[in-house]
Design an enzyme around this catalytic site. Structure first.
Site, mmCIF file in Angstrom:
data_model
loop_
_atom_site.group_PDB
_atom_site.id
_atom_site.type_symbol
_atom_site.label_atom_id
_atom_site.label_comp_id
_atom_site.label_asym_id
_atom_site.label_seq_id
_atom_site.Cartn_x
_atom_site.Cartn_y
_atom_site.Cartn_z
ATOM 1 N N GLU A 20 108.715 -1.786 -33.994
ATOM 2 C CA GLU A 20 109.614 -1.205 -32.998
ATOM 3 C C GLU A 20 110.160 0.068 -33.639
ATOM 4 O OE1 GLU A 20 112.219 -0.004 -30.978
ATOM 5 O OE2 GLU A 20 113.547 -1.669 -31.495
ATOM 6 N N CYS B 288 117.348 3.598 -30.678
ATOM 7 C CA CYS B 288 115.935 3.946 -30.454
ATOM 8 C C CYS B 288 115.771 4.396 -29.018
ATOM 9 C CB CYS B 288 115.026 2.751 -30.641
ATOM 10 S SG CYS B 288 115.267 1.906 -32.148
HETATM 11 C C1 UN1 Z 1 117.487 -0.111 -30.855
HETATM 12 O O1 UN1 Z 1 118.003 0.976 -30.680
HETATM 13 O O2 UN1 Z 1 116.842 -0.373 -31.898
HETATM 14 O O3 UN1 Z 1 118.147 -1.074 -25.089
HETATM 15 C C2 UN1 Z 1 117.642 -1.257 -29.931
HETATM 16 C C3 UN1 Z 1 119.081 -0.839 -25.859
HETATM 17 C C4 UN1 Z 1 119.585 -1.967 -26.722
HETATM 18 C C5 UN1 Z 1 118.708 -2.162 -27.913
HETATM 19 C C6 UN1 Z 1 118.397 -0.922 -28.682
HETATM 20 N N1 UN1 Z 1 119.595 -3.169 -25.939
HETATM 21 O O4 UN1 Z 1 119.610 0.252 -25.947
#
Ligand code: UN1
Length: 517
Positions: free
Chosen positions: A269, A303
């Protein structure tokens, strides 16, 4: 003057979570030990030392693996719904400690307290999801081509799952993996980010208590700490069939190569470069909320953070002014203070990357619409607070093609049809999250179709961040292709076995092959 830690009850939170001033960073459950160097954790909120953790040595790691491997032999024999009961109890403990853990996340990582609580809520949600799933780990039954034969598939536990997580979601990402892995019958070894080791200690303490109360063996949940070298112990270790790694694309490429080299599985990820397409039929008010939260939430360190807004030329100025106006309302400061919207970046290295991105976009011909900058002085002593910035840019700029983990938003213009916007959206190496703001059904469906967004997540009239745990989470291309949390993401934590049973007195061969003796 009263310190931030005192004012916001950090000491009390640490006490509730059993986090000490110096912590053993290696644990097989209730048993803690460590022989490595000290990792100090400083809060980006006020620059103060929160505590330290002793790193895991190779020797410590070997002990962990021995204990984990033996725990797996016992844990895999526990019926899945009973494993679910343990995860249910873990979820209950998280409910009890939600405020304390949310506060530690906020103080150690720097996200707002609200988002810290949200992160713990994601942990609770995945536990609930996993409990239900513990009664649904089913495979298919097929019709055999041979008479008197039965064919079906079943899923078995995989073994020791290695988890490498990032600083930005220091607790939730671990739980997405562990809650599923545990109900699947696996045991987990976790290396949290060396930037947020205390969150790791807190989580391990919570699950250790649950395991102890239930008289379960040491090793179902293990914690190791350290930098990439400790990560390498796991990626190179053929006793670990699955490595789940969250972090940069750079890191992911190294992990992927290492794990594939020994034919292990990896769940990656990695970076995103997420865009929102704003069409002439967009609701501007909704667009502003979605885009601003997406770009500045978690100080742009998700992310899923919104990095690019791709706006149709006919509404470009209107959207631009609305977003720039909204940025004027942002309050940047101590994230534990609920009046603030944006907290600090994780460290001064991240500040450097942020500044470089802003320099670069100007160098490439972009125009700054909302000036960036680093805060200094009272309340900003950590040196990690930056101003969320906006730049007008072009899709082909090199910096726009890259993920900068900071609150920098690029405005891009598209003309004519939605196809052009989709081209711009897809024309990056990453493929995590994407969104379209529109009330036009045709455009929305086109965006979601096979000629639309190429991302793992594609939303309509919602921003790019803030996914729910019920869907599979992850992305394509340089985001790594992995899927975590909801839907059928559990399957990667198990091995599939196809079984064919012959209940006749003959031995017919498949494909009608004759082999008479
Ligand atoms: C991440 O940034 O690694 O969708 C995860 C989202 C959160 C998870 C982000 N539920 O922004």
């Amino acid at each position: 003057m009263e310190s931030i830690a005192t004012k916001f009850g950090i000491q009390n939170a640490l006490k509730i979570l059993g986090v000490q001033t110096v912590n053993e960073g290696t644990s097989t459950g209730s048993f803690h030990f460590s022989n490595g160097e000290i990792i100090e954790s400083y809060s980006p909120v006020d620059g103060q030392l929160i505590g330290s953790v002793k790193a895991t040595t190779k020797e410590d790691y070997e002990t962990v693996m021995k204990v984990a491997t033996s725990a797996f032999k016992a844990w895999r024999m526990v019926p899945a719904p009973q494993r679910g009961e343990i995860v249910r109890q873990f979820g209950d403990k998280l409910r009890e400690k939600k405020e304390a853990l949310g506060k530690l996340v906020s103080y150690e990582m720097g996200k707002s307290y609200q988002e810290g609580l949200g992160e713990v809520q994601e942990m609770i949600d995945i536990c609930d999801f996993a409990v239900g799933l513990s009664r649904q780990l089913h495979g298919l039954t097929m019709h055999s081509e041979r008479p008197g034969h039965r064919m079906y598939e079943q899923y078995h536990p995989l073994g020791v799952v290695g988890i490498i997580s990032a600083f930005n979601f220091p607790v939730a990402v671990w739980s997405w993996n562990t809650a599923l892995a545990w109900i699947c019958g696996d045991v987990c070894v976790w290396k949290p980010s060396e930037k947020t080791p205390l969150c790791g200690i807190a989580c391990q303490n919570i699950i250790a208590e649950v395991l102890k109360t239930n008289n379960l063996p040491e090793g179902i949940s293990c914690l190791i700490n350290g930098n990439y070298i400790v990560g390498e112990f796991m990626t190179k270790d053929s006793r670990i069939p699955l490595i789940s790694a969250t972090g940069s694309t750079r890191m992911g490429k190294i992990v992927a190569k290492e794990v594939a080299g020994r034919l292990g599985k990896s769940l990656l990820e990695l970076g995103g470069n997420n865009a929102i397409i704003v069409t002439p039929d967009a609701d501007i008010k909704m667009t502003v909320i979605g885009a601003v939260f997406g770009a500045v939430g978690t100080a742009g360190q998700r992310c899923t953070s919104t990095r690019r807004l791709i706006i149709h030329e006919t509404i470009y100025d209107k959207v631009k002014h609305a977003i720039v106006d909204a940025y004027k309302q942002l309050r940047i400061g101590n994230p534990l203070d609920e009046n603030n919207h944006v907290g600090p970046l994780i460290d001064t290295h991240a500040v450097k990357m942020y500044k470089e991105a802003l320099d670069k976009v100007v160098e490439e011909g972009g125009t700054i619409l909302v000036e960036g900058g680093v805060f200094s002085g009272k309340g900003y002593e950590s040196g990690c607070y930056v101003k969320p910035a906006i730049a007008e840019a072009k899709s082909e700029y090199e910096i726009v093609q890259h993920e900068t983990f900071a609150p920098v938003l690029y405005l891009l213009k598209y003309s004519e049809s939605i196809e052009n916007a989709i081209d711009i959206q897809n024309n990056v190496a990453q493929g995590l999250s994407s969104a379209i703001m529109t009330n036009n059904l045709r455009e929305a469906e086109q965006f979601l179709s096979q000629e639309g967004s190429d991302c793992g997540i594609a939303n309509v009239n919602i921003g790019t961040s803030g996914a729910e745990i019920g869907g599979a989470f992850g992305g394509e291309k340089e985001t790594g292709g992995g899927r975590e949390s909801g839907s059928d993401a559990w399957k990667i934590y198990m091995r599939r076995q196809t079984n064919t049973i012959n209940y006749t007195t003959e031995l017919p061969l498949a494909q009608g092959i004759k082999f008479d003796l």
